[in-house]
Design a protein around this motif. Structure first.
Motif, mmCIF file in Angstrom:
data_model
loop_
_atom_site.group_PDB
_atom_site.id
_atom_site.type_symbol
_atom_site.label_atom_id
_atom_site.label_comp_id
_atom_site.label_asym_id
_atom_site.label_seq_id
_atom_site.Cartn_x
_atom_site.Cartn_y
_atom_site.Cartn_z
ATOM 1 N N ARG B 108 0.855 -1.186 0.000
ATOM 2 C CA ARG B 108 0.000 0.000 0.000
ATOM 3 C C ARG B 108 0.891 1.235 0.000
ATOM 4 O O ARG B 108 1.994 1.214 0.549
ATOM 5 N N HIS B 117 -4.574 2.702 -1.036
ATOM 6 C CA HIS B 117 -4.512 1.752 -2.159
ATOM 7 C C HIS B 117 -3.090 1.317 -2.504
ATOM 8 O O HIS B 117 -2.124 1.774 -1.911
ATOM 9 N N PHE B 167 -5.669 -4.501 -1.997
ATOM 10 C CA PHE B 167 -6.984 -4.511 -2.652
ATOM 11 C C PHE B 167 -6.991 -5.324 -3.941
ATOM 12 O O PHE B 167 -7.814 -6.214 -4.088
ATOM 13 N N GLY B 355 -2.700 3.292 -6.131
ATOM 14 C CA GLY B 355 -3.784 2.469 -6.672
ATOM 15 C C GLY B 355 -4.265 2.902 -8.050
ATOM 16 O O GLY B 355 -5.251 2.345 -8.542
#
Lengths: 189, 390
Positions: B108, B117, B167, B355
């Motif tokens: 992350r 993210h 994720f 992310g």
């Protein structure tokens, strides 16, 4: 490979539906992915979840932009969440609504695609006792796509529900009934 | 082998249950929270014999892990992002004391700005801490890597960190084949620590002051141990492959045969890159992928062997080293090939920070640019930023 995008509101069970569908497909030996979209998570806010399904290992780890199937758990999302966006030309749009497919098409001016509708909210209220459109929509999804065999899915889901609802027979039976009713009641153009 | 549908986090917790470590000390943090939460429920349900230490921070988590490992216990933990950053100081202690702790790390980004993210900044921030670092492409690899890491760590006496992408994999349900509990146990074997604080017959001192006279010698040994760890990794990979028919190496070569240019990537992006490469190959474009799995120790000899034949190598980095000349994978891979008389041209793409999604078409763009460089010999920009608004 088949790609599915689920649209719901926080709390309606879009993520759970994607996960349940993935688990069922794995018990068939299929390769799957099930993942939600993580943004600010609030009850009632628009949320999306995704499935990939294939007979071969799935290598892609990118978002799904052009799904084959879009499932809408809440009719009020059709316009604001742009549910039709990216859906393939011959893709399927499955909507939780009391309306008939032709009415939905006219009301939201949807061109092309195949539309299927089922009143999953009503079914869930009558079978489970509260508005949880995700389980009945699974039944409808399997009817219109034939991704997996319905009878076997019911058998597999009974096992999942037993764990999920910690043996609460009423909830298990209600959920199974909702699946079966939506399977029968879904209408396609 | 039983088929299961598990997320990256669930697969790590499951591997931990099957390893059944003596001690787990951990503090939850998104997106690694589930690993700690699921494992603590295994403890509560009596499915493992583990002493679970609920601590007040990641600094304490790693400190408790160091204490337990020094006492001779088999020790694991899990964290992400700021959590790994807070452990940073103690990561060096674990490595310097040669304690084979295994850390399940969910990649992350780091603050600021705040973002939960995926990118690789957290793991890359710990690259010099003396830990083995293994990256995973999908949930199956995440699970397999944790089990192998335990054995690699214990046989090399170096702590190991297994990463999966926050994720993208940690919360993605995939089909995986899990091993039987007995298979995992027989694979990792019983842990016999080289030294133990609790062995009162053979008293030892752990972590004393070590100044100009010996510190350098001890560090030199640690460096040598990391070099030697390559043998442990090879051995464990081979044994895992022989037993369970899933083969692993320092990196995976994907359609590199007959390729003119190579893309280097690690983690979940490698999967998406494979799809892009399949499609480019159909167009007749000669491109391939080198998926780096083990980043520490850095497999530079093998990398040299495989990469030297290409005209252009495009390295994808999911973090930047803020050196102003590219990301960590780029600088290390490029440096590995420096001494060759003929060597590929290298370009770097920083992508996916916080992310930001990376798609098949992004990777095709990278490949097409690399093919162009291969033709013209001209590099416009050494380091580019993929998918950013500028």
């Amino acid at each position: 490979m088949v790609e599915i995008r689920w649209h719901g509101r926080g709390g309606q069970g879009a993520k759970t539906a994607a996960i349940l569908f993935g688990e069922v497909a794995v018990s068939y030996g299929k390769y799957i992915q099930a993942f939600p979209e993580y943004g600010p998570e609030r009850r009632g806010a628009p949320v999306r979840a995704f499935n990939r399904l294939d007979d071969n290992p799935i290598l892609l780890h990118s978002p799904i932009d052009e799904p084959d199937v879009v499932v809408v758990l809440d009719q009020s999302l059709i316009e604001p969440a742009k549910v039709v966006e990216g859906l393939k030309e011959d893709g399927i749009l499955l909507i939780n609504t009391p309306d008939q497919p032709a009415e939905v098409r006219k009301k939201y001016k949807i061109k092309g695609k195949k539309i299927s509708t089922v009143d999953a909210s009503k079914i869930s209220k009558e079978t489970i006792g509260k508005e949880l459109p995700n389980t009945p929509l699974l039944g409808a999804l399997v009817k219109i796509t034939r991704f997996v065999e319905f009878d076997r899915m019911v058998k597999d889901l009974k096992i999942q529900f037993k764990k999920k609802f910690r043996g609460n027979e009423k909830l298990i039976k209600g959920n199974i009934n909702s699946l079966e009713r939506a399977y029968k009641e879904v209408v396609s153009e | 082998m039983p088929l299961k549908a598990l997320t990256g986090n669930e697969s790590m917790a499951e591997a931990m249950r099957q390893i059944n470590p003596d001690v787990v000390a951990a503090y939850p943090i998104t997106p690694a929270t589930e690993v700690v939460q699921i494992f603590s429920s295994f403890v509560a349900d009596g499915l493992v014999d583990t002493e679970f230490v609920a601590v007040e921070s990641e600094h304490s988590a790693m400190s408790a892990c160091v204490g337990a490992a020094a006492a001779g216990a088999r020790v694991m933990t899990s964290t992400a992002s700021q959590g790994l950053a807070l452990m940073h100081e103690v990561l060096y202690v674990a490595a310097g004391l040669r304690l084979p702790i295994v850390l399940c790390e969910i990649n992350r980004s780091l603050s600021a700005p705040i973002n939960i993210h995926c990118d690789h900044s957290d793991t890359m921030g710990s690259r010099d801490a003396g830990w083995i670092q293994i990256f995973s492409e999908n949930v199956q690899e995440t699970y397999d890597n944790v089990i192998q890491a335990m054995k690699i760590a214990e046989s090399s006496r170096i702590p190991a960190l297994v990463t999966t992408d926050g994720f993208i994999l940690s919360h993605c349900l995939e089909r995986i084949e899990v091993l039987e509990d007995s298979e995992v146990q027989s694979f990792i074997g019983e842990y016999k620590p080289a030294y133990s604080l609790l062995d009162i017959e053979n008293p030892i001192t752990v972590g004393p002051l070590d100044l100009q006279d010996y510190y350098f010698e001890h560090k030199r040994q640690e460096i040598e141990a990391m070099r030697e760890a390559k043998k442990s990794i090879e051995k464990v990979n081979k044994e895992f492959g022989d037993r369970f028919r899933r083969r692993y190496d320092f990196f995976e070569s994907y359609k590199l045969n007959g390729a003119e240019i190579a893309i280097v990537a690690l983690g979940s992006t490698a999967g998406t890159a494979k799809v892009a490469i399949d499609s480019l190959r159909e167009e007749g474009k000669k491109v391939g992928l080198l998926k780096l799995r083990v980043f520490r120790p850095f497999p530079y000899e093998k990398l040299c062997e495989v990469l030297q034949k290409f005209k252009v190598v495009a390295v994808l980095d999911r973090s930047d080293s803020m050196s102003s000349t590219g990301g960590p994978v780029f600088t290390e891979a490029r440096s590995a090939l420096y001494d060759l008389t003929t060597r590929p041209r290298f370009v770097n793409y920083i992508y996916g920070l916080g992310g930001r999604e990376i798609t098949e078409s992004d990777i095709k763009k990278v490949a097409n640019e690399a093919l162009k460089i291969s033709k013209t010999g001209k590099i416009k920009e050494l380091v580019q930023y993929l998918g950013v608004r500028e």
